[in-house]
Write an enzyme that holds these catalytic residues in place. Sequence first.
Site, PDB file in Angstrom:
ATOM      1  N   GLY A  61     -82.147   2.468 -43.248  1.00 44.28           N
ATOM      2  CA  GLY A  61     -81.065   1.895 -42.443  1.00 44.28           C
ATOM      3  C   GLY A  61     -79.694   2.237 -43.001  1.00 44.28           C
ATOM      4  CD  GLU A  62     -79.798  -0.029 -46.746  1.00 43.66           C
ATOM      5  OE1 GLU A  62     -80.730   0.672 -46.283  1.00 43.66           O
ATOM      6  OE2 GLU A  62     -79.993  -1.129 -47.294  1.00 43.66           O
TER       7      GLU A  62
END
Length: 197
Positions: A61-62
Amino acid sequence: MSLGAAAWRLGATLIAPLLPLHLARRARRGKEIADRLPERRGEGAARPPGRLFWLHAASVGETLSVLPVLDAMAARDPSLHLLVTTGTVTSAELLARRLPVPLAPRVIHRFAPLDVPAWVERFLEGWRPDAGAFVESELWPNLLAAAARRGVPMALVNARMSPRSAARWRRAPGLARATLGSFRLVLARSEGDAARL
């Protein structure tokens, strides 16, 4: 150094001799890449000449969230190189697949060193980033303290802290203060996150 920071540092140093076994077991399960395990000990720096900005994105996600940032930073400064560290094999694979072809030669991926004092010192000595940013909620006290000692300006971007994480950090206020105090800039993703941070 706070008592909590000293305890974290000592604990990480004492557990370091066991970590290669842990990493080897993770590699057997496909959660690490065996040939790249030295990166987890801060080894294998290949710093390019010129300015280097370091972005740490823990997982998938990051990593997805930093792709437009990498593109924008590269467009703004054509001579800038970007070091991206992640902690998972899937995030490394995603970065390799999703990087635009023109940008790929300027982006270097490495697995983040584990938060062992000697290993983070080796990582920072090898890469010598000019500045850096952590994404969301990845907080590694030894790595951030080492960056601060070296005068590397650090930011925490799209920062989040859940109520549960905030409660855990409240149990070690000195460690929390030292860790969050390592950032020169904190950009929270919501007012609630800002208040908890």
